[in-house]
Design a protein around this motif. Sequence first.
Motif, PDB file in Angstrom:
ATOM      1  N   LEU A  31       0.835  -1.208   0.000  1.00 61.34           N
ATOM      2  CA  LEU A  31       0.000   0.000   0.000  1.00 61.34           C
ATOM      3  C   LEU A  31       0.870   1.258   0.000  1.00 61.34           C
ATOM      4  O   LEU A  31       0.622   2.199  -0.757  1.00 61.34           O
ATOM      5  N   LEU A  32       1.930   1.222   0.835  1.00 60.98           N
ATOM      6  CA  LEU A  32       2.811   2.389   0.919  1.00 60.98           C
ATOM      7  C   LEU A  32       3.548   2.595  -0.410  1.00 60.98           C
ATOM      8  O   LEU A  32       3.679   3.716  -0.893  1.00 60.98           O
ATOM      9  N   GLU A  33       3.990   1.474  -0.998  1.00 61.51           N
ATOM     10  CA  GLU A  33       4.681   1.565  -2.294  1.00 61.51           C
ATOM     11  C   GLU A  33       3.748   2.117  -3.357  1.00 61.51           C
ATOM     12  O   GLU A  33       4.127   2.987  -4.144  1.00 61.51           O
ATOM     13  N   ALA A  34       2.535   1.605  -3.360  1.00 66.20           N
ATOM     14  CA  ALA A  34       1.555   2.058  -4.359  1.00 66.20           C
ATOM     15  C   ALA A  34       1.283   3.553  -4.185  1.00 66.20           C
ATOM     16  O   ALA A  34       1.171   4.291  -5.164  1.00 66.20           O
ATOM     17  N   ARG A  35       1.208   3.982  -2.940  1.00 68.85           N
ATOM     18  CA  ARG A  35       0.966   5.407  -2.681  1.00 68.85           C
ATOM     19  C   ARG A  35       2.110   6.244  -3.257  1.00 68.85           C
ATOM     20  O   ARG A  35       1.892   7.225  -3.966  1.00 68.85           O
ATOM     21  N   ASP A  36       3.357   5.777  -2.978  1.00 70.31           N
ATOM     22  CA  ASP A  36       4.510   6.524  -3.465  1.00 70.31           C
ATOM     23  C   ASP A  36       4.558   6.577  -4.991  1.00 70.31           C
ATOM     24  O   ASP A  36       5.082   7.518  -5.573  1.00 70.31           O
ATOM     25  N   GLN A  37       4.041   5.509  -5.612  1.00 71.50           N
ATOM     26  CA  GLN A  37       4.069   5.472  -7.087  1.00 71.50           C
ATOM     27  C   GLN A  37       2.767   5.983  -7.692  1.00 71.50           C
ATOM     28  O   GLN A  37       2.498   5.749  -8.869  1.00 71.50           O
ATOM     29  N   ARG A  38       1.958   6.592  -6.882  1.00 69.77           N
ATOM     30  CA  ARG A  38       0.650   7.113  -7.301  1.00 69.77           C
ATOM     31  C   ARG A  38      -0.220   6.040  -7.938  1.00 69.77           C
ATOM     32  O   ARG A  38      -0.901   6.258  -8.942  1.00 69.77           O
ATOM     33  N   GLN A  39      -0.132   4.836  -7.372  1.00 71.77           N
ATOM     34  CA  GLN A  39      -0.915   3.710  -7.897  1.00 71.77           C
ATOM     35  C   GLN A  39      -1.900   3.212  -6.842  1.00 71.77           C
ATOM     36  O   GLN A  39      -2.427   2.106  -6.949  1.00 71.77           O
ATOM     37  N   LEU A  40      -2.090   4.009  -5.825  1.00 71.77           N
ATOM     38  CA  LEU A  40      -2.884   3.533  -4.691  1.00 71.77           C
ATOM     39  C   LEU A  40      -4.316   3.193  -5.089  1.00 71.77           C
ATOM     40  O   LEU A  40      -4.847   2.152  -4.696  1.00 71.77           O
ATOM     41  N   GLY A  41      -4.901   4.052  -5.890  1.00 74.33           N
ATOM     42  CA  GLY A  41      -6.287   3.828  -6.318  1.00 74.33           C
ATOM     43  C   GLY A  41      -6.439   2.485  -7.007  1.00 74.33           C
ATOM     44  O   GLY A  41      -7.393   1.747  -6.762  1.00 74.33           O
ATOM     45  N   ARG A  42      -5.439   2.189  -7.840  1.00 72.92           N
ATOM     46  CA  ARG A  42      -5.489   0.937  -8.600  1.00 72.92           C
ATOM     47  C   ARG A  42      -5.436  -0.274  -7.660  1.00 72.92           C
ATOM     48  O   ARG A  42      -6.199  -1.231  -7.814  1.00 72.92           O
TER      49      ARG A  42
END
Length: 280
Positions: A147-158
């Motif tokens: 989740l944290l990685e996705a947030r950093d890569q702006r992929q959280l929504g996905r």
Amino acid sequence: MTTTRTTAIAIRKHCRSLKLPGVAREYESLAREARERGWSHEDFLIEVLCAEIRSREASVVRHRLVEARFPEAKTLDTFDFHADVGIERDTMLRLARCEWVQQNGTVILAGPVGTGKTHLAIALGVEACRRRRRVLFVRAADLVRDLLEARDQRQLGRLQKRLLKQDLLLVDELGFVPFDRAGGEMLFNVLSERYERRATLVTTNLAFSEWPRVFGNDEKLAAALLDRLAHHAEVLTTKGTSYRMKKRGKTAAPPPPGSPLQGATPPSGPTPGAHTTAVE
Ligand code: ADP
Ligand code: MG
């Protein structure tokens, strides 16, 4: 080339282009049976179509099992309910019917290390896959990291969308690794988004009173989560010493006083008894 051989080649070819592997596999034996038993053409057609349906269902189940990413293959048949585990076989058989998954329920498996929580979580996940449900198994720490990685890569929504697509999310080992505030909040969001929308199973070695520690010492967050999730969940408490230790004929040392492993019985609200309680 004989007529039968030509026919077989043509049927296989058509099955390939129409993507009918079940028909390709079974039509010959069904045709034989039809001749022997004098089936009507319609009856034969029904049997052939059923073969294809069975084949597709089995293929979906195989996919679901792969997509679930279980770390090991565990089933209820290999779980020893005589080992004084604190959980009734009937309870697990009821949960294995997956009505709770259909009803977007929550199950919490709490208890000391080695008492079969992960085994049971996987086994229930496998049952859900067999019912063609979308299942994902993930360790809590890995989920938070993703989740944290996705947030950093702006992929959280996905990622959140992907998680919400799962009919059953199995979150293993909540409490093994505490999260910082941001991580705790993200896990909180995932779990509370699923609440009453999708089924979730959480395994934990912690008592409910210890949950704030996992959620970055955020009492409010933990209380909100407990309110939404835990207090409306079916809580099952495993007990005893590590199954492996027991099998070796040894007794695991008792957990030190104050250890999170000591009596992972959720203390607040209605306490799950020795077996199970559906906490309202
Ligand atoms: P936990 O998740 O509670 O720490 P696990 O499910 O990982 O425990 O169990 C540890 C090992 O012992 C696994 O290989 C599991 O299959 C096995 N095990 C635990 N309890 C039982 C049981 N009652 N019957 C059969 N195997 C068990
Ligand atoms: Mg485990």
